[in-house]
Enzyme design. Structure first.
Site, PDB file in Angstrom:
ATOM      1  N   TYR A   1     -12.234   3.872   3.505  1.00  0.00           N
ATOM      2  CA  TYR A   1     -11.640   2.656   2.561  1.00  0.00           C
ATOM      3  C   TYR A   1     -10.194   2.380   4.199  1.00  0.00           C
ATOM      4  O   TYR A   1      -9.637   3.592   4.401  1.00  0.00           O
ATOM      5  CB  TYR A   1     -10.525   3.326   1.517  1.00  0.00           C
ATOM      6  CG  TYR A   1      -9.368   2.021   0.704  1.00  0.00           C
ATOM      7  CD1 TYR A   1     -10.403   1.407  -0.189  1.00  0.00           C
ATOM      8  CD2 TYR A   1      -7.954   2.443   0.672  1.00  0.00           C
ATOM      9  CE1 TYR A   1      -9.343   0.084  -0.704  1.00  0.00           C
ATOM     10  CE2 TYR A   1      -7.437   2.226   0.552  1.00  0.00           C
ATOM     11  CZ  TYR A   1      -7.850  -0.087  -0.561  1.00  0.00           C
ATOM     12  OH  TYR A   1      -7.186  -0.092  -1.249  1.00  0.00           O
ATOM     13  N   HIS A   2      -9.796   0.971   4.023  1.00  0.00           N
ATOM     14  CA  HIS A   2      -8.873   0.141   4.639  1.00  0.00           C
ATOM     15  C   HIS A   2      -7.997   0.202   4.337  1.00  0.00           C
ATOM     16  O   HIS A   2      -7.841  -0.360   3.057  1.00  0.00           O
ATOM     17  CB  HIS A   2     -10.004  -0.787   5.004  1.00  0.00           C
ATOM     18  CG  HIS A   2      -9.095  -1.299   6.827  1.00  0.00           C
ATOM     19  ND1 HIS A   2      -7.741  -1.179   6.795  1.00  0.00           N
ATOM     20  CD2 HIS A   2      -9.563  -1.456   7.848  1.00  0.00           C
ATOM     21  CE1 HIS A   2      -7.272  -1.824   8.166  1.00  0.00           C
ATOM     22  NE2 HIS A   2      -8.116  -1.660   8.738  1.00  0.00           N
ATOM     23  N   GLY A   3      -6.983   1.160   4.402  1.00  0.00           N
ATOM     24  CA  GLY A   3      -5.794   0.764   3.925  1.00  0.00           C
ATOM     25  C   GLY A   3      -4.738  -0.457   4.439  1.00  0.00           C
ATOM     26  O   GLY A   3      -5.031  -1.533   5.359  1.00  0.00           O
TER      27      GLY A   3
ATOM     28  N   GLU B   1      -9.975  -6.321   2.827  1.00  0.00           N
ATOM     29  CA  GLU B   1      -9.619  -4.864   2.663  1.00  0.00           C
ATOM     30  C   GLU B   1      -8.416  -4.939   2.478  1.00  0.00           C
ATOM     31  O   GLU B   1      -7.484  -4.255   1.568  1.00  0.00           O
ATOM     32  CB  GLU B   1     -11.070  -3.660   2.756  1.00  0.00           C
ATOM     33  CG  GLU B   1     -10.647  -3.360   1.458  1.00  0.00           C
ATOM     34  CD  GLU B   1     -11.437  -1.717   1.280  1.00  0.00           C
ATOM     35  OE1 GLU B   1     -12.302  -1.529   0.300  1.00  0.00           O
ATOM     36  OE2 GLU B   1     -11.388  -0.648   2.308  1.00  0.00           O
TER      37      GLU B   1
END
Length: 315
Positions: free
Chosen positions: A114-116, A187
């Site tokens: 997941y890309h923060g 994202e």
């Protein structure tokens, strides 16, 4: 205006009232720089850190007369220096650790995460992984980063790349690990503390895994959205991003929250599955990691408190 005023130098050029005076005009670049720092200071700190690492690479190459090929064993000492620096920084900023590293296969795999708001967790992950296992994973990065001058050597040493699909398959066939965030900058920009995955219809990573006949390993970093927060997610910024596809929204953060990267069970290669089905399966696996390890909505205060909680070592 009286003669006395003129004699005292009080008479001013009319442009002074329009431009605010010459000294004020000269201050404009500094004002703009200050605004830029306020809007993007976590990203600027990240970039400055990369330039520091690049400087280390340049010094080591000059002193050690190192070859162009960064896979040469002569580069190992430089990699250890970078690894130690990243490890110490990760511990100081976030008490960073990896959980579930035993789930990584010994052979090649596609690591999907997941890309923060800022991918500092991926930086800490790849260097911590090298520290523990001696393996560097190739990390797929946004192409705009490769336009920054002076970072080419660092990217080669740390195996940060912007490859084609065919190049990804070749790397996997050679036995390497490949890390990718399907959500990318979209994202990063549109995400929030609910940690919803924003992949749209992206499935290229799944097709790469199928073509290379390797497993996919889901990953999720706990509290990454509490350490670094996007605040420019408004319609004008969204419109600009969709037009440019490179714009990073303003952010704040560098909060010393606890950050852990959780590695899930591998999704094995299945010749009978389609890329769309595998992408969906991967998404469900990451959401399961999220639901297990992340309290939603995320809280900066709670994430700060987790720095003081007792937790079993997983490294």
């Amino acid at each position: 205006m009286t003669a006395e005023s003129r004699d005292n130098g009080l008479e001013q050029d009319p442009t002074h009232y329009i431009l605010g005076g010459y000294p004020d005009v000269m201050m404009y670049p500094f004002i703009m720089l200050g605004i830029l720092i306020i809007l993007y200071y976590p990203a600027l700190v990240s970039i400055l850190t990369m330039y520091f690492g690049s400087t280390i690479c340049a010094i080591c190459r000059k002193i050690g007369n190192l070859p162009e090929d960064t896979d040469n064993k002569l580069w190992d000492e430089t990699k250890r220096i970078l690894t130690t620096g990243a490890y110490v920084l990760g511990k100081i900023l976030h008490g960073y650790e990896i959980c579930g590293i035993e789930n990584l296969p010994k052979g090649p795999a596609v690591l999907v995460y997941y890309h923060g708001a800022l991918a500092m967790d991926q930086c800490f992950f790849m260097f911590t992984l090298y520290r523990i296992t001696g393996r560097f994973c190739f990390s797929v990065m946004g192409h705009f980063l490769f336009h920054l001058p002076g970072l080419k050597q660092l990217f080669r040493v740390s195996r940060c790349i912007h490859p084609t699909r065919e190049e990804c398959v070749t790397l996997l066939e050679k036995g390497h690990l490949l890390a990718v965030a399907p959500g990318g900058i979209r994202e990063q920009n549109y995400g929030d503390n609910t940690y919803k995955l924003i992949w749209r219809q992206r499935k290229g990573f799944a097709q790469v895994a199928i073509d290379a006949k390797v497993p996919i390993v889901p990953m999720f970093t706990q509290n990454i959205r509490e350490g670094y927060v996007i605040y420019g997610n408004i319609r004008p910024m969204q419109w600009l991003y969709e037009k440019t596809r490179t714009l990073v929204f303003p952010m704040y953060g560098l909060f010393p929250v606890k950050i852990r990267t959780h590695i899930g069970q591998p999704i094995p290669y299945d010749p009978n599955i389609t890329a769309a089905e595998l992408a969906e399966k991967t998404k469900i696996a990451i959401e399961a990691l999220r639901d297990k390890h992340q309290k939603i909505p995320g809280s900066i205060v709670r994430a700060l408190g987790e720095r003081f909680e007792m937790h079993r070592k997983h490294e």
